[in-house]
Scaffold this active site. Structure first.
Site, PDB file in Angstrom:
ATOM      1  N   HIS A  46     -37.099  27.434 -37.351  1.00  0.00           N
ATOM      2  CA  HIS A  46     -38.135  29.224 -37.927  1.00  0.00           C
ATOM      3  C   HIS A  46     -38.010  29.099 -39.405  1.00  0.00           C
ATOM      4  O   HIS A  46     -37.141  29.591 -40.566  1.00  0.00           O
ATOM      5  CB  HIS A  46     -37.864  30.191 -37.384  1.00  0.00           C
ATOM      6  CG  HIS A  46     -38.771  31.360 -37.165  1.00  0.00           C
ATOM      7  ND1 HIS A  46     -39.496  31.632 -36.793  1.00  0.00           N
ATOM      8  CD2 HIS A  46     -38.426  32.347 -38.468  1.00  0.00           C
ATOM      9  CE1 HIS A  46     -39.832  33.257 -37.463  1.00  0.00           C
ATOM     10  NE2 HIS A  46     -39.019  33.316 -38.562  1.00  0.00           N
ATOM     11  N   ASN A  87     -51.590  28.837 -44.437  1.00  0.00           N
ATOM     12  CA  ASN A  87     -51.594  29.833 -45.477  1.00  0.00           C
ATOM     13  C   ASN A  87     -50.648  30.087 -45.422  1.00  0.00           C
ATOM     14  O   ASN A  87     -49.088  30.742 -45.111  1.00  0.00           O
ATOM     15  CB  ASN A  87     -52.872  30.611 -44.567  1.00  0.00           C
ATOM     16  CG  ASN A  87     -53.988  30.530 -44.806  1.00  0.00           C
ATOM     17  OD1 ASN A  87     -54.146  29.956 -45.471  1.00  0.00           O
ATOM     18  ND2 ASN A  87     -54.377  29.942 -43.721  1.00  0.00           N
ATOM     19  N   HIS A  98     -44.463  31.832 -39.337  1.00  0.00           N
ATOM     20  CA  HIS A  98     -43.386  30.887 -38.993  1.00  0.00           C
ATOM     21  C   HIS A  98     -44.220  29.388 -39.709  1.00  0.00           C
ATOM     22  O   HIS A  98     -45.426  29.018 -39.507  1.00  0.00           O
ATOM     23  CB  HIS A  98     -42.884  30.088 -37.560  1.00  0.00           C
ATOM     24  CG  HIS A  98     -43.020  29.276 -36.949  1.00  0.00           C
ATOM     25  ND1 HIS A  98     -41.888  29.370 -36.108  1.00  0.00           N
ATOM     26  CD2 HIS A  98     -42.402  27.660 -37.141  1.00  0.00           C
ATOM     27  CE1 HIS A  98     -40.975  28.407 -35.731  1.00  0.00           C
ATOM     28  NE2 HIS A  98     -41.966  27.168 -36.347  1.00  0.00           N
ATOM     29  N   HIS A 100     -47.162  27.082 -40.319  1.00  0.00           N
ATOM     30  CA  HIS A 100     -47.732  26.420 -39.405  1.00  0.00           C
ATOM     31  C   HIS A 100     -48.675  25.566 -41.092  1.00  0.00           C
ATOM     32  O   HIS A 100     -49.426  26.042 -41.402  1.00  0.00           O
ATOM     33  CB  HIS A 100     -47.872  26.934 -39.039  1.00  0.00           C
ATOM     34  CG  HIS A 100     -48.916  28.140 -39.289  1.00  0.00           C
ATOM     35  ND1 HIS A 100     -48.692  28.816 -39.807  1.00  0.00           N
ATOM     36  CD2 HIS A 100     -50.725  28.377 -39.258  1.00  0.00           C
ATOM     37  CE1 HIS A 100     -49.435  30.102 -39.882  1.00  0.00           C
ATOM     38  NE2 HIS A 100     -50.430  29.630 -40.359  1.00  0.00           N
TER      39      HIS A 100
HETATM   40  P1  DGP Z   1     -52.791  32.046 -40.042  1.00  0.00           P
HETATM   41  O1  DGP Z   1     -53.828  32.849 -40.255  1.00  0.00           O
HETATM   42  O2  DGP Z   1     -52.785  30.445 -40.846  1.00  0.00           O
HETATM   43  O3  DGP Z   1     -51.394  32.270 -39.926  1.00  0.00           O
HETATM   44  O4  DGP Z   1     -52.907  31.179 -38.795  1.00  0.00           O
HETATM   45  C1  DGP Z   1     -52.271  31.523 -37.654  1.00  0.00           C
HETATM   46  C2  DGP Z   1     -52.954  30.583 -36.949  1.00  0.00           C
HETATM   47  O5  DGP Z   1     -52.525  31.107 -35.462  1.00  0.00           O
HETATM   48  C3  DGP Z   1     -54.714  31.563 -36.492  1.00  0.00           C
HETATM   49  O6  DGP Z   1     -55.334  30.951 -36.297  1.00  0.00           O
HETATM   50  C4  DGP Z   1     -54.378  31.266 -34.589  1.00  0.00           C
HETATM   51  C5  DGP Z   1     -53.124  30.887 -34.386  1.00  0.00           C
HETATM   52  N1  DGP Z   1     -52.487  31.460 -33.180  1.00  0.00           N
HETATM   53  C6  DGP Z   1     -51.853  32.876 -33.821  1.00  0.00           C
HETATM   54  N2  DGP Z   1     -51.679  33.129 -32.166  1.00  0.00           N
HETATM   55  C7  DGP Z   1     -51.684  31.829 -30.905  1.00  0.00           C
HETATM   56  C8  DGP Z   1     -51.288  31.385 -30.307  1.00  0.00           C
HETATM   57  O7  DGP Z   1     -50.399  32.198 -29.234  1.00  0.00           O
HETATM   58  N3  DGP Z   1     -52.034  30.052 -29.454  1.00  0.00           N
HETATM   59  C9  DGP Z   1     -52.240  29.664 -29.979  1.00  0.00           C
HETATM   60  N4  DGP Z   1     -52.547  28.338 -29.498  1.00  0.00           N
HETATM   61  N5  DGP Z   1     -52.890  29.869 -31.094  1.00  0.00           N
HETATM   62  C10 DGP Z   1     -52.551  31.045 -31.914  1.00  0.00           C
END
Ligand code: DGP
Length: 115
Positions: A46, A87, A98, A100
């Site tokens: 994390h 981002n 977290h 990504h």
């Molecule tokens: P960001 O805006 O860079 O923090 O993108 C977060 C991304 O995470 C967004 O494109 C949607 C995705 N996301 C959020 N919650 C979940 C989830 O529970 N499952 C999945 N598969 N994706 C998620």
């Protein structure tokens, strides 16, 4: 981390469509895809934002890019190309605290990275 949605995905408390997993990294389809292929690649450690990446994470970050390379070949979009976006913070619209890496593919992506 208690309330981190991605930690819950790592711990299988929340289901996701996993495309790759090992002891350090997991990759799964974004729930809200912005392209025909939209995969999130995350470290199991994390780390809240890119600003929290430290020297001790250097190997991990490099490893994530090796895994992105592997996934691109595995999922069949390596040859056509793809885009990687990370981002950081409010102005970039980071929703999940977290780190990504968004891997976008499956169509000709726009010329502009930002609107
Ligand atoms: P960001 O805006 O860079 O923090 O993108 C977060 C991304 O995470 C967004 O494109 C949607 C995705 N996301 C959020 N919650 C979940 C989830 O529970 N499952 C999945 N598969 N994706 C998620």
């Amino acid at each position: 981390m208690n309330n981190c949605i991605f930690c819950k995905i790592i711990n299988k408390e929340i289901p996701s469509k996993i495309v790759y997993e090992d002891d350090k990294v997991i990759a799964f389809h974004d729930v809200n895809p912005a392209a025909p292929i939209h995969i999130l690649v995350i470290p199991k450690k994390h780390i809240e934002t890119l600003l929290d990446v430290s020297e001790e994470d250097s190997n991990l970050i490099a490893y994530i890019f090796q895994i992105i390379n592997k996934i691109a070949k595995q999922e069949g979009f390596a040859e056509k190309g793809f885009r990687v976006i990370a981002n950081c913070g409010e102005d970039a619209g980071q929703e999940v605290k977290h780190i990504h890496f968004h891997v976008l593919a499956g169509k000709k992506l726009g010329d502009k990275i930002v609107e």
